[in-house]
Design a protein around this motif. Structure first.
Motif, short mmCIF file in Angstrom:
data_model
loop_
_atom_site.label_atom_id
_atom_site.label_comp_id
_atom_site.label_asym_id
_atom_site.label_seq_id
_atom_site.Cartn_x
_atom_site.Cartn_y
_atom_site.Cartn_z
N TYR A 1 -6.85 -9.37 10.83
CA TYR A 1 -5.52 -9.18 11.43
C TYR A 1 -5.44 -9.88 12.78
CZ TYR A 1 -4.37 -5.72 7.88
OH TYR A 1 -4.08 -5.11 6.69
N ALA B 1 -0.08 -8.56 4.98
CA ALA B 1 0.04 -7.11 5.12
C ALA B 1 1.22 -6.81 6.05
CB ALA B 1 -1.24 -6.52 5.69
N TRP C 1 -0.70 -7.41 13.64
CA TRP C 1 -0.67 -5.95 13.76
C TRP C 1 -0.30 -5.64 15.21
CZ3 TRP C 1 -4.42 -2.69 10.40
CH2 TRP C 1 -4.16 -1.33 10.56
N GLU D 1 0.84 -1.20 0.00
CA GLU D 1 0.00 0.00 0.00
C GLU D 1 0.88 1.25 0.00
OE1 GLU D 1 -2.82 0.01 3.21
OE2 GLU D 1 -3.85 1.78 2.44
N GLY E 1 -5.70 -1.40 0.23
CA GLY E 1 -5.87 -0.64 1.41
C GLY E 1 -6.73 0.61 1.33
N LEU F 1 1.70 3.63 1.93
CA LEU F 1 1.55 3.85 3.37
C LEU F 1 2.95 3.93 3.97
CD1 LEU F 1 -0.56 1.37 5.63
CD2 LEU F 1 1.21 2.89 6.45
O1 AHR Z 1 -3.04 -2.66 6.11
C1 AHR Z 1 -3.39 -1.47 6.74
C2 AHR Z 1 -4.87 -1.16 6.59
O2 AHR Z 1 -5.63 -2.12 7.23
C3 AHR Z 1 -5.42 -1.15 5.19
O3 AHR Z 1 -5.19 0.04 4.53
C4 AHR Z 1 -6.87 -1.35 5.40
O4 AHR Z 1 -7.51 -1.96 4.31
C5 AHR Z 1 -6.94 -2.19 6.67
O5 AHR Z 1 -7.85 -1.71 7.55
#
Ligand code: AHR
Length: 507
Positions: A253, A357, A313, A29, A74, A31
């Motif tokens: 997650y 992710a 996460w 992403e 994302g 990010l």
């Molecule tokens: O991976 C981070 C974020 O987590 C993504 O942008 C989103 O799709 C999810 O909530």
């Protein structure tokens, strides 16, 4: 500590569903430092690069044979307007990345750079289109820009921007988390959008008109509830020629203490370790619940379940921008990755895509970078060890997982999967969750005569062992051939505590 024993029984002739290579997909992403610095350093950078894309990262990723990379989001995907990221780099407008920290984005990494990156690492595009703040026209034009082979104005513009040939887009995500950051829609409202977008986005690439067609993936649930899946799949069952999907996404997650994420990614002990693994194993139940609904409306399993965001996460590393989702990656994350990959493999008749992710510098990353430095994480090595499972046929493994108890938490002591590749080799993966005790493994192998065996294991001294720029070799795979024994159709092997092991048996 004394070893526990585990008996496994495998019939190599019972190869079943294909473990789709797309289960080993990545997510990149826009990010934090996921794209900028992680991939893109620019053509003028002193960091060795090819057309602005850093060479060290490309070399490392090529070894993973990443089948697909999801981009640009994302949450960012539903704020992305593709036109701002094409044309001469210096003339692209600067915009705000409002999804992630409000930082200024020069848009230097756009469609052409993403496709160039994919070509360099040998992967396929999974493009997520903007449903939240875009229009079907904008999405349709982006597809035409990327894929038109015939001389339309958009195809000519793409050629003028350096790429006369149409790009291939393997997968198309129709929005992202449209129940949340992608527009806060109800399932019914999203369904009406899905039908419109699905109809108006067309892939014109001649090489994608047959079996290689672009697969469209609808937004699916992000909770264990099944209403969203019900709504989409009920409608899909009676869909007409004007719209279709080939996949439904699922986001989940591992956040052991709930939101906001608070587990540390370094300096933790076996309590946090046990809690994280317990939490991650919920993936199995989550898939089962969604699959039950999908089976009701799609018993032939035409629509794939695409777990296109998953991973651990943890709390953001101290001193980093919290919007950049920076965390370290330890042996715990490697074990957590293997458990999830094994769950996906067991569900491979329905789960045919998954994207961890995220690929670089964000969440459960494969790679961490800091300016010119790069380090490969324990999760990277799990992905590397699992490469032979890509497109291999799943072979059931019968075993008693035993129990490892951590405080009030009970976990399986071992996990295992097996698969047969195209050349007839049998691949066996064994995860020992127990942080203290080794496991003496005794596997009975039927259905093939194995002549030789070799393997490697990923283990380390502590559950929170990490690789750093200064010490990149703390958690790396090492060969296990010395204690591997193959006699009379049985495989004997001692697996280290808290480890991921992959063994191949040669016919
Ligand atoms: O991976 C981070 C974020 O987590 C993504 O942008 C989103 O799709 C999810 O909530």
């Amino acid at each position: 500590m004394a070893a526990e024993t585990a008996h496994l029984s495998i019939d190599a002739s019972k190869a079943g569903a294909k473990i789709d290579r797309n289960l080993f997909g990545q997510f990149a992403e826009n990010l934090g430092h996921g794209l900028y610095e992680g991939i893109w350093v620019g053509t003028d950078s002193p960091i060795p690069n090819t057309r602005g894309i850093r060479n060290d990262v490309v070399i490392a990723l090529r070894a993973l044979k990443a089948p697909n990379v999801r981009w640009p989001g994302g949450c960012f995907g539903d704020e992305y307007h593709w036109r701002k990221g094409v044309g001469p780099t210096g003339q692209r407008p600067a915009t705000l990345n409002s999804a992630w920290g409000g930082v200024v984005d020069a848009n230097s990494f756009g469609t052409h750079e993403f496709m160039d990156f994919l070509q360099q690492i040998g992967s396929q595009a999974y493009v997520s289109i903007n449903v939240g703040s875009g229009t079907p026209q904008e999405a349709g034009e982006w597809l035409e820009y990327m894929t038109a082979a015939r001389p339309t104005a958009l195809a000519k513009e793409r050629a003028a921007n350096g790429h006369p040939d149409p790009y291939s887009v393997g997968f198309l995500g129709i929005g992202n988390e449209t129940w949340g950051c992608g527009g806060n829609m109800t399932a019914d409202y999203y369904l009406s959008q899905l039908k419109i977008y699905s109809h108006f986005v067309r892939n014109d690439n001649p090489s994608q008109q047959g079996p290689n067609q672009m697969l469209k993936i609808a937004v699916g649930p992000g909770t264990p509830e099944t209403e969203w899946t019900e709504t989409i799949m009920r409608a899909w069952q009676h869909h007409d020629w004007s719209w279709n999907i080939e996949g439904l996404s699922l986001h989940w997650y591992t956040v052991p203490n709930g939101w906001p994420p608070s587990t540390p990614s370094t300096g933790f002990g076996v309590e946090d370790y046990g809690k994280s693994l317990k939490s991650t194993l919920f993936m199995n139940e989550l898939l089962r619940r969604q699959e039950t609904v999908m089976d009701k409306y799609d018993p032939q399993k035409k629509v794939a379940l695409a777990v296109d965001e998953w991973g651990a996460w943890h709390a953001a590393l101290r001193g980093t921008n919290p919007a950049f989702l920076v965390q370290q990656n330890s042996l715990r994350d490697a074990i957590l990755a293997s458990l999830n990959l094994n769950i996906f493999a067991r569900h491979s008749d329905r789960v045919r895509m998954a994207n961890i992710a995220q690929m670089i510098n964000v969440l459960q990353a494969m790679i961490l970078t800091d300016k010119g430095q790069m380090v490969l994480t324990p999760t990277y090595y799990v992905y590397k060890m699992y490469v032979p499972f890509q497109d291999a046929k799943f072979v059931p493994v019968a075993f008693d997982p035993g129990t490892y108890t951590q405080g009030s938490i009970s976990l399986p002591r071992v996990d295992a999967i097996a698969a047969r590749d195209a050349s007839g080799r049998l691949w066996l993966e064994i995860t020992n969750l127990d942080p203290e005790k080794p496991v003496d493994l005794d596997a009975e192998i039927a259905g093939m005569t194995a002549k030789s065996a070799k393997g490697e294991t990923l283990a380390a001294s502590a559950v929170d062992s990490v690789n750093t720029f200064e010490a990149p070799g703390a958690v790396v795979p090492k060969p296990v051939s010395a204690n591997l024994n193959l006699k009379g159709g049985r495989l004997a092997l001692t697996v280290e505590p808290k480890s991921v092991t992959v063994v191949s048996l040669e016919p």
